[in-house]
Design a protein around this motif. Structure first.
Motif, short mmCIF file in Angstrom:
data_model
loop_
_atom_site.label_atom_id
_atom_site.label_comp_id
_atom_site.label_asym_id
_atom_site.label_seq_id
_atom_site.Cartn_x
_atom_site.Cartn_y
_atom_site.Cartn_z
N LYS A 107 -5.20 3.09 0.28
CA LYS A 107 -4.45 1.82 -0.36
C LYS A 107 -5.67 0.76 -0.52
O LYS A 107 -6.65 0.76 0.22
CB LYS A 107 -3.34 1.33 0.66
CG LYS A 107 -2.23 1.95 0.72
CD LYS A 107 -1.06 1.64 1.60
CE LYS A 107 -1.30 1.26 2.78
NZ LYS A 107 0.00 0.94 3.63
N HIS A 108 -5.61 -0.21 -1.51
CA HIS A 108 -6.60 -1.39 -1.82
C HIS A 108 -5.43 -2.51 -2.06
O HIS A 108 -4.63 -2.45 -2.43
CB HIS A 108 -7.08 -0.93 -2.96
CG HIS A 108 -8.16 0.22 -3.13
ND1 HIS A 108 -7.59 1.64 -3.13
CD2 HIS A 108 -9.33 0.51 -2.71
CE1 HIS A 108 -8.49 2.37 -3.08
NE2 HIS A 108 -9.45 1.73 -2.69
N GLU A 109 -6.17 -3.64 -1.72
CA GLU A 109 -5.65 -4.91 -1.78
C GLU A 109 -6.37 -5.35 -2.95
O GLU A 109 -7.68 -4.93 -3.24
CB GLU A 109 -5.65 -5.90 -0.52
CG GLU A 109 -4.82 -5.12 0.48
CD GLU A 109 -4.36 -6.02 1.41
OE1 GLU A 109 -3.08 -6.24 1.84
OE2 GLU A 109 -5.13 -6.89 2.07
N HIS A 148 -10.30 -4.39 -2.75
CA HIS A 148 -10.65 -4.13 -1.29
C HIS A 148 -9.73 -3.03 -0.53
O HIS A 148 -8.81 -3.02 -0.54
CB HIS A 148 -10.64 -5.46 -0.44
CG HIS A 148 -11.04 -6.60 -1.03
ND1 HIS A 148 -12.36 -6.98 -0.94
CD2 HIS A 148 -10.65 -7.68 -1.70
CE1 HIS A 148 -12.57 -7.94 -1.44
NE2 HIS A 148 -11.42 -8.44 -2.07
N ALA A 149 -10.56 -1.91 -0.29
CA ALA A 149 -10.05 -0.76 0.54
C ALA A 149 -9.57 -1.03 1.80
O ALA A 149 -10.23 -2.09 2.53
CB ALA A 149 -11.06 0.23 0.82
N MET A 150 -8.41 -0.81 2.26
CA MET A 150 -7.93 -1.08 3.44
C MET A 150 -8.13 0.06 4.71
O MET A 150 -8.22 1.19 4.27
CB MET A 150 -6.23 -1.21 3.45
CG MET A 150 -5.99 -2.35 2.56
SD MET A 150 -4.05 -2.33 2.43
CE MET A 150 -3.49 -2.84 3.92
N LYS A 206 3.79 -3.41 -2.22
CA LYS A 206 2.83 -4.45 -2.10
C LYS A 206 3.78 -5.87 -2.36
O LYS A 206 4.84 -5.78 -3.09
CB LYS A 206 1.79 -4.24 -3.42
CG LYS A 206 1.04 -3.12 -3.36
CD LYS A 206 0.03 -2.84 -4.47
CE LYS A 206 0.82 -2.15 -5.43
NZ LYS A 206 0.98 -0.46 -5.39
N VAL A 207 2.94 -6.99 -2.16
CA VAL A 207 3.74 -8.21 -2.68
C VAL A 207 2.80 -8.63 -3.77
O VAL A 207 1.57 -8.49 -3.37
CB VAL A 207 3.99 -9.04 -1.78
CG1 VAL A 207 2.64 -9.41 -0.95
CG2 VAL A 207 4.56 -10.39 -2.25
N TYR A 226 -0.46 -5.91 1.12
CA TYR A 226 0.42 -4.82 1.52
C TYR A 226 0.46 -5.44 2.73
O TYR A 226 -0.10 -5.08 3.76
CB TYR A 226 -0.41 -3.54 1.77
CG TYR A 226 -0.66 -2.57 0.45
CD1 TYR A 226 0.50 -1.61 0.02
CD2 TYR A 226 -1.67 -2.39 -0.20
CE1 TYR A 226 0.31 -0.86 -1.10
CE2 TYR A 226 -1.66 -1.66 -1.44
CZ TYR A 226 -0.86 -0.67 -1.69
OH TYR A 226 -0.99 0.10 -2.75
N PRO A 227 1.61 -6.26 3.02
CA PRO A 227 2.02 -6.86 4.18
C PRO A 227 2.61 -5.66 5.15
O PRO A 227 3.15 -4.50 4.70
CB PRO A 227 3.19 -7.71 4.03
CG PRO A 227 3.51 -7.87 2.52
CD PRO A 227 2.65 -6.78 1.95
#
Length: 199
Positions: free
Chosen positions: A25-27, A34-36, A71-72, A84-85
């Protein structure tokens, strides 16, 4: 040429298309991705218990909870963000084909040493700009405590809930979060081999 390589900015549509096929996942913040990193057991235990309590409380209600795979989208005047909260509650859902939500009522982040500054700074600023948001919850890992930012006529007001006997009231969605349930199975104190880089 000075040898510096510029980062290529992605459009929101490019980010969403790549994210659908990505194994991690990335934000996304204004074109930058940005990778999580993964989370530890305690983080997942708290997030799962919290989501379970929300799911049970909201059965039969219009509002529904989502986990950290949803995602939001935050649409600011200058740029778009996708986060991703750890959990969120939505009372006005996007179409099923969407991989994100635009109208969360409640957003939850489980704090850690590695994410605390981001969750309490950049993400809080972004989340509190969402018109539909009523409450932003930041849940501690090392003690039974929750920091809430709740919308009022004067803007968002900070509230603190501490101790396993505390209950976070969420009248905005018609339920409550007892901290004893949120922290079910959590043993407090440093985890073995804890290095300070926890997520």
């Amino acid at each position: 040429m000075n040898g510096l390589k510029l980062t290529q900015l992605l459009s929101p549509d490019e980010y969403l298309a790549r994210e659908m096929d990505s194994p991690i996942k990335h934000e996304y913040v204004g074109g930058v991705v940005h990778a999580m990193s993964g989370a530890r057991t305690r983080h997942n235990r708290i997030a799962t218990s919290l989501l379970g309590t929300l799911q049970q409380s909201l059965k039969g209600h219009k509002c529904e909870p989502f986990n950290s795979d949803m995602k939001v989208r935050i649409q600011l005047s200058s740029h778009v963000r996708f986060y991703y909260p750890d959990a969120m509650v939505v009372c006005q859902s996007n179409p099923d084909r969407d991989a994100f939500q635009d109208h969360p009522k409640v957003i939850v982040e489980v704090l850690s040493r590695g994410t605390r500054r981001l969750d309490m700074g950049e993400k809080r600023e972004g989340y509190l700009s969402i018109p539909s948001l009523a409450v932003y919850l930041m849940v501690e890992q090392d003690e039974p405590a929750v920091i809430a930012y709740r919308r009022s006529d004067q803007g968002f007001e900070r509230e603190v809930y501490q101790g396993l006997e505390a209950v976070v009231g969420l009248a905005e969605i018609g339920c409550k979060l007892p901290l004893a349930e949120v922290y079910d199975r959590v043993e407090f104190g440093p985890e073995p081999g804890e290095s300070g880089d926890e997520d």
